[in-house]
Design a protein around this motif. Structure first.
Motif, PDB file in Angstrom:
ATOM      1  N   ARG A 280       1.005  -1.239  -0.131  1.00 39.97           N
ATOM      2  CA  ARG A 280      -0.579   0.062  -0.049  1.00 39.97           C
ATOM      3  C   ARG A 280       1.402   1.521   0.375  1.00 39.97           C
ATOM      4  N   ARG A 281       1.652   1.166   0.680  1.00 36.52           N
ATOM      5  CA  ARG A 281       3.361   2.470   0.689  1.00 36.52           C
ATOM      6  C   ARG A 281       4.109   2.716  -0.412  1.00 36.52           C
ATOM      7  N   GLY A 282       3.781   1.658  -1.559  1.00 34.74           N
ATOM      8  CA  GLY A 282       4.330   1.750  -2.757  1.00 34.74           C
ATOM      9  C   GLY A 282       5.431   0.814  -2.914  1.00 34.74           C
ATOM     10  N   VAL A 283       5.498  -0.058  -1.376  1.00 37.50           N
ATOM     11  CA  VAL A 283       7.187  -0.744  -1.955  1.00 37.50           C
ATOM     12  C   VAL A 283       6.987  -1.780  -3.426  1.00 37.50           C
ATOM     13  N   GLY A 284       7.900  -2.516  -3.412  1.00 35.17           N
ATOM     14  CA  GLY A 284       7.665  -2.796  -4.744  1.00 35.17           C
ATOM     15  C   GLY A 284       8.173  -4.219  -4.140  1.00 35.17           C
ATOM     16  N   LEU A 285       6.840  -5.639  -4.340  1.00 40.71           N
ATOM     17  CA  LEU A 285       6.545  -6.606  -4.062  1.00 40.71           C
ATOM     18  C   LEU A 285       8.078  -7.851  -3.488  1.00 40.71           C
ATOM     19  N   PHE A 305       9.166 -22.786  -5.587  1.00 40.73           N
ATOM     20  CA  PHE A 305       8.736 -21.608  -4.379  1.00 40.73           C
ATOM     21  C   PHE A 305       9.368 -20.419  -4.577  1.00 40.73           C
ATOM     22  N   ARG A 306      10.824 -21.251  -4.662  1.00 39.59           N
ATOM     23  CA  ARG A 306      11.165 -19.782  -5.224  1.00 39.59           C
ATOM     24  C   ARG A 306      11.759 -19.251  -7.318  1.00 39.59           C
ATOM     25  N   LYS A 307      10.933 -20.327  -7.877  1.00 39.17           N
ATOM     26  CA  LYS A 307      10.541 -20.457  -9.456  1.00 39.17           C
ATOM     27  C   LYS A 307      10.067 -18.889  -9.696  1.00 39.17           C
ATOM     28  N   VAL A 308       8.878 -19.244  -8.537  1.00 37.62           N
ATOM     29  CA  VAL A 308       7.924 -18.468  -8.769  1.00 37.62           C
ATOM     30  C   VAL A 308       7.755 -16.640  -8.285  1.00 37.62           C
ATOM     31  N   LEU A 309       8.349 -16.911  -7.280  1.00 33.96           N
ATOM     32  CA  LEU A 309       8.841 -15.834  -6.369  1.00 33.96           C
ATOM     33  C   LEU A 309       9.640 -14.787  -7.360  1.00 33.96           C
ATOM     34  N   SER A 310      10.732 -15.289  -8.239  1.00 32.52           N
ATOM     35  CA  SER A 310      11.756 -14.341  -8.283  1.00 32.52           C
ATOM     36  C   SER A 310      11.354 -14.300  -9.737  1.00 32.52           C
ATOM     37  N   GLU A 311      10.522 -14.964 -10.907  1.00 32.13           N
ATOM     38  CA  GLU A 311      10.040 -15.436 -12.215  1.00 32.13           C
ATOM     39  C   GLU A 311       8.880 -13.607 -12.089  1.00 32.13           C
ATOM     40  N   GLY A 312       7.576 -13.710 -10.847  1.00 30.91           N
ATOM     41  CA  GLY A 312       7.068 -13.301 -10.672  1.00 30.91           C
ATOM     42  C   GLY A 312       7.596 -11.454 -10.107  1.00 30.91           C
ATOM     43  N   HIS A 314       9.082  -9.253  -9.288  1.00 34.34           N
ATOM     44  CA  HIS A 314       9.729  -8.242  -9.971  1.00 34.34           C
ATOM     45  C   HIS A 314       8.438  -7.037 -11.017  1.00 34.34           C
ATOM     46  N   LEU A 315       7.374  -7.859 -11.675  1.00 32.36           N
ATOM     47  CA  LEU A 315       6.177  -7.841 -12.356  1.00 32.36           C
ATOM     48  C   LEU A 315       5.304  -6.657 -11.978  1.00 32.36           C
TER      49      LEU A 315
END
Length: 338
Positions: A280-285, A305-312, A314-315
């Motif tokens: 909500r404060r604008g910090v990127g996931l 687990f790592r793959k999903v987070l690493s690839e998604g 930054h979107l």
């Protein structure tokens, strides 16, 4: 050792001493520390090293800001100018830090060029001036994190004399990264792995100075290895293991305190309100989930687990649903392996 005879364990120093997480550049930011606090509610947490000049002249909210739930929390300072370090320590105290720690162990070229970090192991008198100036400036404990020596130093007496000098100047605790720092020829990463560990020096230091709080750091990667050290020193500090396999923090605190062990999924769910508030404060996931990648280290489905987070992460628009998706993929992969 007349100065050491007056040393008494300070309750403020001893809180969270049995388990702590090392200051790690580019890693132990506030998002990392919030996650580690959920994993180990009683552990002591440390910031990344911040140079005294940056504290005085830089963006303090960015450099010093933290979540209220992170306590007990220490700020690690870099520097070698007593007056600047004293000023930075006062600022840290004003910001609410529970401890100020002086870095005498980082071996990077940049640190050496600035005459701080591990190269200070060969300037014990200067370090003592720095410690004394900080102690005079603040009420919170001032502590020192050091190596055994630099390059081919192999003299326990010199190491002990360095410690004695700092304690005589008012240092309330010594954190011993139990290897030498090689100032030439090894990268910072290699300096964490190549120089041989000498736990016996830390054991001897504590044995000969029983009132001095001594924390051991270096090469501790498992619950069993960390627990074994508590027969010889007051506390253990985990570094890269706490980052690459963060669940070990939770298991270690459970062993130490008798608290019930919670699942990895429960830990993530406990983190959810913080993540959603940061979004909500604008910090990127991605700034938060990079600290979660090791949660399923060594577990079936951990790669998913790592793959999903690493690839998604930054979107654009990435939110908590991605974390739930990563957990779901992990669960499916684990069931297949089972």
């Amino acid at each position: 050792m007349p100065a050491l005879q007056a040393v008494r364990p300070n309750p403020d120093v001893l809180e969270g001493l049995r388990l702590s997480v090392a200051p790690m550049m580019d890693w132990t930011d506030t998002h990392c520390r919030v996650f580690h606090r959920l994993l180990a509610p009683g552990a002591r947490l440390y910031t990344e090293m911040v140079h005294a000049n940056a504290v005085i002249h830089g963006d303090r909210q960015r450099l010093l800001g933290f979540d209220a739930g992170e306590h007990p929390l220490a700020l690690q300072l870099g520097g070698s100018d007593p007056a600047l370090l004293a000023q930075a320590a006062r600022i840290a105290e004003d910001w609410g830090y529970d401890e100020v720690n002086l870095n005498c162990g980082c071996p990077s070229d940049r640190v050496q060029a600035g005459r701080f970090g591990a190269c200070l192991m060969r300037e014990p008198a200067l370090v003592a001036e720095c410690v004394a100036a900080m102690v005079a400036a603040v009420r919170v404990p001032v502590t020192v994190k050091c190596r055994l020596g630099v390059d081919d130093d192999d003299d326990y007496a010199a190491f002990a004399a360095f410690v004695d000098r700092q304690v005589g100047a008012g240092a309330a605790m010594i954190v011993v990264h139990a290897r030498n720092a090689w100032l030439k020829g090894l990268s910072p990463k290699e300096n964490r792995e190549v120089p041989p560990l000498r736990y016996d020096w830390a054991y001897r230091l504590k044995r000969e100075r029983p009132a001095l709080p001594v924390v051991l750091n270096g090469g501790l990667a498992t619950v069993e290895a960390a627990q074994a050290q508590l027969a010889h020193v007051d506390g253990v500090m985990l570094g890269r293991a706490a980052y690459h396999d963060p669940y070990v923090l939770h298991l270690l605190e459970a062993v130490q305190t008798g608290a019930p062990v919670r699942s990895r999924e429960a830990m993530l769910e406990a983190l959810r309100p913080y993540v959603e508030e940061q979004l909500r404060r604008g910090v990127g996931l991605k700034h938060i989930t990079r600290h979660l990648l090791g949660l399923y280290h060594g577990q079936p489905g951990g790669r998913g687990f790592r793959k999903v987070l690493s690839e998604g992460a930054h979107l654009p628009g990435a939110g908590w649903g991605l974390v739930e998706q990563a957990v779901a993929v992990t669960r499916v992969q684990a069931e297949r392996c089972g």
